[in-house]
Design a protein around this motif. Structure first.
Motif, PDB file in Angstrom:
ATOM      1  N   ARG A   1       0.832  -1.211   0.000  1.00 27.31           N
ATOM      2  CA  ARG A   1       0.000   0.000   0.000  1.00 27.31           C
ATOM      3  C   ARG A   1       0.862   1.253   0.000  1.00 27.31           C
ATOM      4  N   LEU A   2       1.985   1.183   0.685  1.00 29.24           N
ATOM      5  CA  LEU A   2       2.894   2.320   0.695  1.00 29.24           C
ATOM      6  C   LEU A   2       3.483   2.548  -0.694  1.00 29.24           C
ATOM      7  N   CYS A   3       3.877   1.467  -1.353  1.00 30.45           N
ATOM      8  CA  CYS A   3       4.407   1.554  -2.714  1.00 30.45           C
ATOM      9  C   CYS A   3       3.352   2.112  -3.658  1.00 30.45           C
ATOM     10  N   TRP A   4       2.119   1.626  -3.537  1.00 33.14           N
ATOM     11  CA  TRP A   4       1.037   2.106  -4.407  1.00 33.14           C
ATOM     12  C   TRP A   4       0.756   3.586  -4.174  1.00 33.14           C
ATOM     13  N   THR A   5       0.708   3.995  -2.906  1.00 35.82           N
ATOM     14  CA  THR A   5       0.406   5.386  -2.593  1.00 35.82           C
ATOM     15  C   THR A   5       1.464   6.329  -3.142  1.00 35.82           C
ATOM     16  N   PHE A   6       2.725   5.950  -2.966  1.00 36.66           N
ATOM     17  CA  PHE A   6       3.818   6.796  -3.441  1.00 36.66           C
ATOM     18  C   PHE A   6       3.843   6.836  -4.968  1.00 36.66           C
ATOM     19  N   ALA A   7       3.541   5.695  -5.608  1.00 33.79           N
ATOM     20  CA  ALA A   7       3.476   5.667  -7.070  1.00 33.79           C
ATOM     21  C   ALA A   7       2.305   6.503  -7.574  1.00 33.79           C
ATOM     22  N   ARG A   8       1.193   6.462  -6.873  1.00 27.75           N
ATOM     23  CA  ARG A   8       0.023   7.261  -7.239  1.00 27.75           C
ATOM     24  C   ARG A   8       0.344   8.749  -7.246  1.00 27.75           C
ATOM     25  N   ASP A   9       1.212   9.169  -6.329  1.00 31.26           N
ATOM     26  CA  ASP A   9       1.621  10.573  -6.243  1.00 31.26           C
ATOM     27  C   ASP A   9       2.845  10.870  -7.095  1.00 31.26           C
ATOM     28  N   ARG A  10       3.208   9.928  -7.986  1.00 31.24           N
ATOM     29  CA  ARG A  10       4.326  10.081  -8.929  1.00 31.24           C
ATOM     30  C   ARG A  10       5.677  10.197  -8.214  1.00 31.24           C
ATOM     31  N   GLY A  11       5.789   9.523  -7.089  1.00 34.55           N
ATOM     32  CA  GLY A  11       7.039   9.569  -6.346  1.00 34.55           C
ATOM     33  C   GLY A  11       7.968   8.413  -6.644  1.00 34.55           C
ATOM     34  N   LEU A  12       7.564   7.468  -7.502  1.00 32.06           N
ATOM     35  CA  LEU A  12       8.380   6.304  -7.837  1.00 32.06           C
ATOM     36  C   LEU A  12       8.523   6.176  -9.344  1.00 32.06           C
ATOM     37  N   PRO A  13       9.611   5.564  -9.808  1.00 28.39           N
ATOM     38  CA  PRO A  13       9.696   5.231 -11.236  1.00 28.39           C
ATOM     39  C   PRO A  13       8.580   4.247 -11.612  1.00 28.39           C
ATOM     40  N   PHE A  14       8.204   4.246 -12.877  1.00 31.35           N
ATOM     41  CA  PHE A  14       7.146   3.362 -13.384  1.00 31.35           C
ATOM     42  C   PHE A  14       5.844   3.564 -12.604  1.00 31.35           C
ATOM     43  N   GLN A  15       5.555   4.814 -12.269  1.00 27.94           N
ATOM     44  CA  GLN A  15       4.384   5.086 -11.442  1.00 27.94           C
ATOM     45  C   GLN A  15       3.080   4.697 -12.117  1.00 27.94           C
ATOM     46  N   ARG A  16       2.994   4.802 -13.440  1.00 25.22           N
ATOM     47  CA  ARG A  16       1.764   4.430 -14.135  1.00 25.22           C
ATOM     48  C   ARG A  16       1.473   2.933 -13.977  1.00 25.22           C
ATOM     49  N   TYR A  17       2.529   2.133 -13.950  1.00 22.22           N
ATOM     50  CA  TYR A  17       2.376   0.686 -13.793  1.00 22.22           C
ATOM     51  C   TYR A  17       2.033   0.323 -12.355  1.00 22.22           C
ATOM     52  N   LEU A  18       2.735   0.932 -11.401  1.00 27.62           N
ATOM     53  CA  LEU A  18       2.580   0.560  -9.999  1.00 27.62           C
ATOM     54  C   LEU A  18       1.319   1.134  -9.358  1.00 27.62           C
TER      55      LEU A  18
END
Length: 226
Positions: free
Chosen positions: A58-75
């Motif tokens: 959930r932490l990974c998803w939340t950070f990806a949702r906010d564009r804080g991780l690479p490959f955010q569209r996928y994650l």
């Protein structure tokens, strides 16, 4: 269990590479009893592992949702059938599995990663506290859990404890230090800092906008694959 310890060298050099199992055996003098107690530890670990994987996905998803991780569209996608962030969950599990393989490759390297898992959460807690103190505690809207002056004390206690752990957990286990007994937590800090800095300069400063409004976050969470 410590009172039951009667042969430290046997525990330190146990062929099972599970010192706690040897300690159970010394305490009980019975292999079956030691295995039963170790099974309880393993069962507890499995339950904790499920909770940890759920939390980190959930932490990974939340950070990806906010564009804080690479490959955010996928994650940032949520599986419609399972109603969970399945991609973020699998990605998190793979990364943990790779780090877990360090135990088989190098016990010293694995211990350094474990030390990082102790210290780095404190650092993550300290960062917003530092921002809070810089901005001023009286300059933000108070929530329902507000300790007033006691909160101010708690903030500084946290910062002092974080500094203490950063220093103390960086020491080697014993002296004299050899290559196999060195604490390489400083390397973990350096590698992590390089990864964060590289991602920030490569894409983070352009794409990361912080948490968006609830409408957009909900829309992103339930959007189908493009």
């Amino acid at each position: 269990m410590m009172f039951s310890l009667n042969n430290f060298s046997t525990i330190a050099n146990t062929p099972t590479r599970a010192p706690i199992l040897e300690l159970f055996y010394q305490a009980l003098g019975n292999k079956v009893g030691a295995i039963v107690l170790e099974s309880l530890v393993i069962a507890t670990g499995v339950g904790c592992e499920i909770a940890c994987h759920t939390w980190q996905s959930r932490l990974c998803w939340t950070f990806a949702r906010d564009r804080g991780l690479p490959f955010q569209r996928y994650l940032a996608k949520v599986d419609k059938k399972l109603d969970i962030p399945f991609r973020a969950h699998v990605t998190s599990c793979v990364i943990v599995a790779i780090l877990g393989c360090l135990y088989m490759a190098s016990y010293t390297a694995f211990n350094s990663v474990i030390t990082g898992c102790i210290v780095l959460p404190y650092v993550s807690y300290a960062i917003p506290v530092i921002c809070l103190l810089i901005k001023g505690r009286s300059n933000i809207q108070h929530g329902p859990f507000w300790l007033g002056p006691f909160g101010h004390i708690a903030n500084y206690v946290l910062l002092c404890w974080t500094l203490f752990t950063l220093v103390m957990y960086s020491f080697p286990t014993y002296m004299p230090v050899q290559a196999g007994s060195m604490n390489y937590i400083c390397v973990v800090y350096g590698v992590l800092a390089c990864i964060i800095a590289t991602d920030w300069w490569a894409r983070g400063w352009r794409k990361f906008k912080g948490p968006r409004d609830h409408h957009h976050m909900t829309a992103d969470a339930v959007s189908s694959d493009q």
